[in-house]
Write a protein that holds these residues in place. Structure first.
Motif, short mmCIF file in Angstrom:
data_model
loop_
_atom_site.label_atom_id
_atom_site.label_comp_id
_atom_site.label_asym_id
_atom_site.label_seq_id
_atom_site.Cartn_x
_atom_site.Cartn_y
_atom_site.Cartn_z
N VAL A 199 0.83 -1.21 0.00
CA VAL A 199 0.00 0.00 0.00
C VAL A 199 0.87 1.26 0.00
N PRO A 200 1.83 1.44 0.93
CA PRO A 200 2.67 2.64 0.84
C PRO A 200 3.54 2.67 -0.41
N ALA A 201 4.00 1.51 -0.88
CA ALA A 201 4.79 1.48 -2.12
C ALA A 201 3.94 1.91 -3.31
N GLY A 202 2.69 1.46 -3.37
CA GLY A 202 1.80 1.87 -4.46
C GLY A 202 1.49 3.35 -4.43
N LEU A 203 1.34 3.92 -3.24
CA LEU A 203 1.08 5.36 -3.13
C LEU A 203 2.29 6.18 -3.59
N LEU A 204 3.49 5.73 -3.24
CA LEU A 204 4.70 6.42 -3.71
C LEU A 204 4.81 6.35 -5.23
N THR A 205 4.54 5.18 -5.80
CA THR A 205 4.61 5.03 -7.27
C THR A 205 3.56 5.89 -7.96
N ALA A 206 2.34 5.89 -7.45
CA ALA A 206 1.29 6.71 -8.05
C ALA A 206 1.61 8.19 -7.98
N LEU A 207 2.26 8.62 -6.90
CA LEU A 207 2.63 10.03 -6.77
C LEU A 207 3.66 10.43 -7.83
N CYS A 208 4.64 9.58 -8.07
CA CYS A 208 5.66 9.88 -9.08
C CYS A 208 5.08 9.87 -10.49
N VAL A 209 4.39 8.79 -10.84
CA VAL A 209 3.88 8.62 -12.21
C VAL A 209 2.79 9.65 -12.51
N GLY A 210 1.89 9.87 -11.58
CA GLY A 210 0.81 10.83 -11.81
C GLY A 210 1.31 12.25 -11.99
N GLY A 211 2.30 12.65 -11.21
CA GLY A 211 2.86 14.00 -11.37
C GLY A 211 3.49 14.21 -12.74
N ASN A 212 4.26 13.23 -13.21
CA ASN A 212 4.89 13.36 -14.53
C ASN A 212 3.87 13.36 -15.65
N LEU A 213 2.87 12.50 -15.58
CA LEU A 213 1.84 12.46 -16.62
C LEU A 213 1.06 13.77 -16.69
N LEU A 214 0.72 14.33 -15.54
CA LEU A 214 -0.06 15.55 -15.53
C LEU A 214 0.73 16.72 -16.12
N VAL A 215 2.02 16.82 -15.79
CA VAL A 215 2.85 17.89 -16.35
C VAL A 215 2.98 17.74 -17.85
N ASP A 216 3.22 16.52 -18.34
CA ASP A 216 3.37 16.30 -19.79
C ASP A 216 2.09 16.66 -20.54
N ARG A 217 0.95 16.26 -20.04
CA ARG A 217 -0.30 16.54 -20.74
C ARG A 217 -0.66 18.01 -20.69
N THR A 218 -0.36 18.66 -19.59
CA THR A 218 -0.64 20.10 -19.49
C THR A 218 0.20 20.88 -20.48
N LEU A 219 1.50 20.54 -20.60
CA LEU A 219 2.37 21.24 -21.56
C LEU A 219 1.98 20.93 -23.00
N ALA A 220 1.58 19.69 -23.28
CA ALA A 220 1.14 19.35 -24.65
C ALA A 220 -0.11 20.13 -25.03
N ARG A 221 -1.02 20.29 -24.10
CA ARG A 221 -2.23 21.06 -24.40
C ARG A 221 -1.90 22.53 -24.61
N ALA A 222 -0.94 23.06 -23.82
CA ALA A 222 -0.56 24.46 -23.98
C ALA A 222 0.09 24.71 -25.34
N ARG A 223 0.91 23.75 -25.81
CA ARG A 223 1.55 23.91 -27.13
C ARG A 223 0.52 23.90 -28.24
N ARG A 224 -0.50 23.04 -28.15
CA ARG A 224 -1.52 22.99 -29.21
C ARG A 224 -2.42 24.19 -29.19
N GLY A 225 -2.55 24.83 -28.02
CA GLY A 225 -3.40 26.01 -27.93
C GLY A 225 -2.78 27.26 -28.50
N ARG A 226 -1.47 27.23 -28.79
CA ARG A 226 -0.81 28.43 -29.34
C ARG A 226 -1.14 28.62 -30.80
#
Length: 331
Positions: A304-331
């Motif tokens: 359970v704590p290992a899964g929470l640590l993994t989700a925190l790392c992966v989720g943060g990277n995915l959210l940053v990548d998708r936010t930047l991709a959307r910003a580039r397409r909006g230009r």
């Protein structure tokens, strides 16, 4: 006379025969010339149709990607679960449940939804209280690295060559120290509290952040605009805080997403090795280390704590990548 007329008719027919043959050959040649032209026209039409189909396929793929970037549910779910556990967990868990009569390393059951750890403590209560230290320490260390690395990178990218060399060579010296070795040295000298751990983890990120900022500020496009702004009489604050800040926002956000994982890994490794927080702390990395021997008898205390640590790392990277991709397409 009649014989002569017949001879003239045969001669005329013989003369007309080759002319007819030549006409027939010219017609065949003209038809052969027209056929390659028709073939070329057909090929050009097929090529144009293929180009149009490829363009339509690219537009469809772009639309699919844009639709996905507008709905980053997976990233939000992965990041939201550990963040909510860290922020709302202490309030939802309430006071520490009584450990009287609780056996160590017991599987989930009545009164203990996730079982107990090796000390007989409730795993669910520990997990809900351990996320605050993980998230707070990682964000604080990342803030230290960014707050010191960005100004040093802008300073190194300035017009003074000697200052650039002094800053970057000093950061190279800091870059040569392994992170865990520094934390082990601090632990050996008695500096084991959370503040030292966060400060050292943040200082170790300064060289990488400064190099990123310096490289982006020295890019040809950025330098051209900077020189133009200087010729217009713009000051240091306008150039660096307005122009370069906009240029560096995207690469810094991308780097922050990946660097958050690096900082989290360093802090978790230190806590796992016993170099940081005490063994009684509910920190997720400490829980993994304390219950690793009971993985097969009480897996929830580790997974359970290992899964929470993994989700925190992966989720943060995915959210940053998708936010930047959307910003580039909006230009």
């Amino acid at each position: 006379m009649k014989v002569r007329e017949e001879d003239d008719g045969v001669r005329a027919q013989g003369t007309a025969g080759p002319a007819k043959v030549r006409e027939t050959a010219d017609g065949v040649k003209a038809q052969g010339t027209a056929d390659p032209a028709k073939v070329r026209e057909t090929a050009d039409a097929e090529k144009a149709r293929g180009t149009a189909d490829a363009a339509k396929a690219r537009e469809t793929a772009d639309a699919v990607r844009i639709g996905r970037s507008r709905r980053p549910w997976a990233a939000l779910a992965l990041l939201g679960v550990p963040v909510l556990a860290a922020l709302l967990g202490p309030w939802a868990a309430g006071g520490e449940p009584s450990a009287e009569g609780a056996l160590p390393s017991r599987p989930p059951g009545a009164g203990h939804p996730l079982g107990t750890d090796v000390l007989g403590r409730d795993v669910l209560w520990l997990v809900l209280h351990g996320g605050a230290s993980v998230l707070g320490s990682a964000l604080a260390a990342l803030a230290v690295g960014m707050a010191a690395g960005v100004p040093l990178g802008l300073l190194a990218a300035g017009p003074r060559r000697g200052l650039d060399e002094a800053v970057m060579r000093g950061l190279d010296l800091l870059l040569a120290f392994p992170g865990l070795l520094v934390l082990m040295t601090l632990a050996a000298t008695g500096h084991r509290d959370r503040y030292w751990l966060v400060a050292v983890a943040g200082v170790l990120q300064i060289p990488a952040v400064a190099r990123l900022v310096r490289g982006a500020a020295l890019a040809p496009g950025s330098r051209t605009v900077v020189e133009a702004l200087r010729m217009q009489g713009r000051g240091w604050a306008y150039i660096h805080l307005r122009h370069l800040a906009r240029q560096l926002a995207a690469p810094l956000a991308t780097d922050a997403g990946g660097r958050f994982s690096v900082v989290l890994y360093l802090l978790a490794s230190a806590n796992f090795l016993g170099l940081g927080l005490p063994a009684s702390s509910p920190d997720w990395a400490v829980l993994i280390e304390r219950n690793s021997d009971a993985l097969f008898t009480q897996p929830a205390a580790v997974l359970v704590p290992a899964g929470l640590l993994t989700a925190l790392c992966v989720g943060g990277n995915l959210l940053v990548d998708r936010t930047l991709a959307r910003a580039r397409r909006g230009r």
